[in-house]
Each structure stands twice: as C-alpha cells, then as structure tokens.
Design a protein around this motif. Structure first.
Motif, PDB file in Angstrom:
ATOM      1  N   ALA A  44       0.830  -1.209   0.000  1.00  0.00           N
ATOM      2  CA  ALA A  44       0.000   0.000   0.000  1.00  0.00           C
ATOM      3  C   ALA A  44       0.862   1.256   0.000  1.00  0.00           C
ATOM      4  N   ILE A  45       1.923   1.268   0.793  1.00  0.00           N
ATOM      5  CA  ILE A  45       2.817   2.429   0.833  1.00  0.00           C
ATOM      6  C   ILE A  45       3.445   2.647  -0.537  1.00  0.00           C
ATOM      7  N   LEU A  46       4.034   1.588  -1.106  1.00  0.00           N
ATOM      8  CA  LEU A  46       4.702   1.723  -2.401  1.00  0.00           C
ATOM      9  C   LEU A  46       3.728   2.151  -3.498  1.00  0.00           C
ATOM     10  N   SER A  47       2.538   1.620  -3.466  1.00  0.00           N
ATOM     11  CA  SER A  47       1.528   1.977  -4.456  1.00  0.00           C
ATOM     12  C   SER A  47       1.113   3.442  -4.321  1.00  0.00           C
ATOM     13  N   CYS A  48       0.860   3.869  -3.097  1.00  0.00           N
ATOM     14  CA  CYS A  48       0.412   5.249  -2.869  1.00  0.00           C
ATOM     15  C   CYS A  48       1.477   6.278  -3.220  1.00  0.00           C
ATOM     16  N   VAL A  49       2.729   6.024  -2.845  1.00  0.00           N
ATOM     17  CA  VAL A  49       3.766   7.013  -3.171  1.00  0.00           C
ATOM     18  C   VAL A  49       4.031   7.054  -4.669  1.00  0.00           C
ATOM     19  N   ALA A  50       3.947   5.907  -5.330  1.00  0.00           N
ATOM     20  CA  ALA A  50       4.136   5.878  -6.787  1.00  0.00           C
ATOM     21  C   ALA A  50       3.007   6.631  -7.474  1.00  0.00           C
ATOM     22  N   GLU A  51       1.807   6.449  -6.984  1.00  0.00           N
ATOM     23  CA  GLU A  51       0.642   7.122  -7.564  1.00  0.00           C
ATOM     24  C   GLU A  51       0.725   8.636  -7.384  1.00  0.00           C
ATOM     25  N   ARG A  52       1.220   9.079  -6.236  1.00  0.00           N
ATOM     26  CA  ARG A  52       1.334  10.517  -5.966  1.00  0.00           C
ATOM     27  C   ARG A  52       2.461  11.166  -6.764  1.00  0.00           C
ATOM     28  N   GLY A  53       3.533  10.426  -6.988  1.00  0.00           N
ATOM     29  CA  GLY A  53       4.664  10.973  -7.730  1.00  0.00           C
ATOM     30  C   GLY A  53       5.647  11.717  -6.837  1.00  0.00           C
ATOM     31  N   ALA A  54       6.705  12.197  -7.455  1.00  0.00           N
ATOM     32  CA  ALA A  54       7.826  12.790  -6.726  1.00  0.00           C
ATOM     33  C   ALA A  54       7.486  14.114  -6.051  1.00  0.00           C
ATOM     34  N   GLN A  95      15.733   0.678   3.164  1.00  0.00           N
ATOM     35  CA  GLN A  95      16.031  -0.099   1.957  1.00  0.00           C
ATOM     36  C   GLN A  95      16.185   0.795   0.730  1.00  0.00           C
ATOM     37  N   GLY A  96      15.970   2.100   0.904  1.00  0.00           N
ATOM     38  CA  GLY A  96      16.100   3.034  -0.206  1.00  0.00           C
ATOM     39  C   GLY A  96      14.919   3.047  -1.162  1.00  0.00           C
ATOM     40  N   LYS A  97      13.768   2.552  -0.703  1.00  0.00           N
ATOM     41  CA  LYS A  97      12.589   2.475  -1.578  1.00  0.00           C
ATOM     42  C   LYS A  97      11.657   3.665  -1.431  1.00  0.00           C
ATOM     43  N   VAL A  98      11.707   4.358  -0.291  1.00  0.00           N
ATOM     44  CA  VAL A  98      10.940   5.579  -0.060  1.00  0.00           C
ATOM     45  C   VAL A  98      11.828   6.524   0.746  1.00  0.00           C
ATOM     46  N   VAL A  99      11.367   7.766   0.876  1.00  0.00           N
ATOM     47  CA  VAL A  99      12.059   8.742   1.705  1.00  0.00           C
ATOM     48  C   VAL A  99      11.065   9.240   2.750  1.00  0.00           C
ATOM     49  N   ILE A 100      11.496   9.280   3.988  1.00  0.00           N
ATOM     50  CA  ILE A 100      10.664   9.819   5.051  1.00  0.00           C
ATOM     51  C   ILE A 100      11.103  11.255   5.293  1.00  0.00           C
ATOM     52  N   THR A 101      10.116  12.148   5.316  1.00  0.00           N
ATOM     53  CA  THR A 101      10.404  13.568   5.453  1.00  0.00           C
ATOM     54  C   THR A 101       9.605  14.201   6.589  1.00  0.00           C
ATOM     55  N   GLN A 102      10.101  15.361   7.001  1.00  0.00           N
ATOM     56  CA  GLN A 102       9.369  16.262   7.877  1.00  0.00           C
ATOM     57  C   GLN A 102       9.583  17.650   7.308  1.00  0.00           C
ATOM     58  N   SER A 103       8.512  18.368   7.106  1.00  0.00           N
ATOM     59  CA  SER A 103       8.568  19.702   6.495  1.00  0.00           C
ATOM     60  C   SER A 103       9.279  19.661   5.144  1.00  0.00           C
ATOM     61  N   GLY A 104       9.088  18.555   4.415  1.00  0.00           N
ATOM     62  CA  GLY A 104       9.652  18.426   3.080  1.00  0.00           C
ATOM     63  C   GLY A 104      11.136  18.080   3.022  1.00  0.00           C
ATOM     64  N   ILE A 105      11.749  17.806   4.159  1.00  0.00           N
ATOM     65  CA  ILE A 105      13.184  17.515   4.218  1.00  0.00           C
ATOM     66  C   ILE A 105      13.379  16.087   4.722  1.00  0.00           C
ATOM     67  N   ALA A 106      14.216  15.318   4.024  1.00  0.00           N
ATOM     68  CA  ALA A 106      14.529  13.955   4.455  1.00  0.00           C
ATOM     69  C   ALA A 106      15.138  13.997   5.855  1.00  0.00           C
TER      70      ALA A 106
END
Length: 81
Positions: free
Chosen positions: A10-20, A55-66
């Motif tokens: 679900a996470i991978l699908s949602c972030v891919a759908e939203r885009g960069a 694992q380098g598959k997503v980035v976790i951010t706060q206020s838009g910063i990793a």
C-alpha cells in the motif's frame, strides 16, 4: 499475505501514484487498510515505512526535508525516491 506485506504494498503503491512532488501521510495508509481501527495500526505503518526508507525504496520527510529515521519526532510524510 502478512499484514506488513499488505502495508508495504500500500505504501509503495500510494507514493508511486502521488509521484515525486507529493507525499503520503502514514495515517492515509492506515485508514485505507484498516478503516475501522486505523489508529491501532499506525505504529505498524510507520515501522514498515521506516524499513522501506532504510532499503532506499521511499524517503521519510518532515517539512519536506529527508530526516534521520532514528530520530523521528513528530509527524512524518512518505515520498517516493
């Protein structure tokens, strides 16, 4: 299928759908998968998101910063790599 695999997909699908340019709140994932008791699953969603980040598959951010996932304080967002 295990709960963590379902959360991961679900996470991978949602972030891919939203885009960069957009991010996903962990609560969106929890509400999508567990609509009646989503709050009880927030820790699971965040834990899977952290594993995906490591694992380098997503980035976790706060206020838009990793951020350093070892020092999370406050709300986070999940974005695609």
């Amino acid at each position: 299928m295990s709960k963590n695999v379902t959360i991961k997909e679900a996470i991978l699908s949602c972030v891919a759908e939203r885009g960069a340019d957009k991010s996903v709140c962990p609560s969106e994932i929890a509400r999508l998968l567990f609509p009646t008791d989503w709050l009880e699953h927030m820790t699971d969603v965040v834990d899977v998101a952290i594993a995906l980040h490591q694992q380098g598959k997503v980035v976790i951010t706060q206020s838009g910063i990793a951020i350093d996932v070892e020092k999370i304080k406050g709300p986070i967002r999940i974005t695609c790599v």
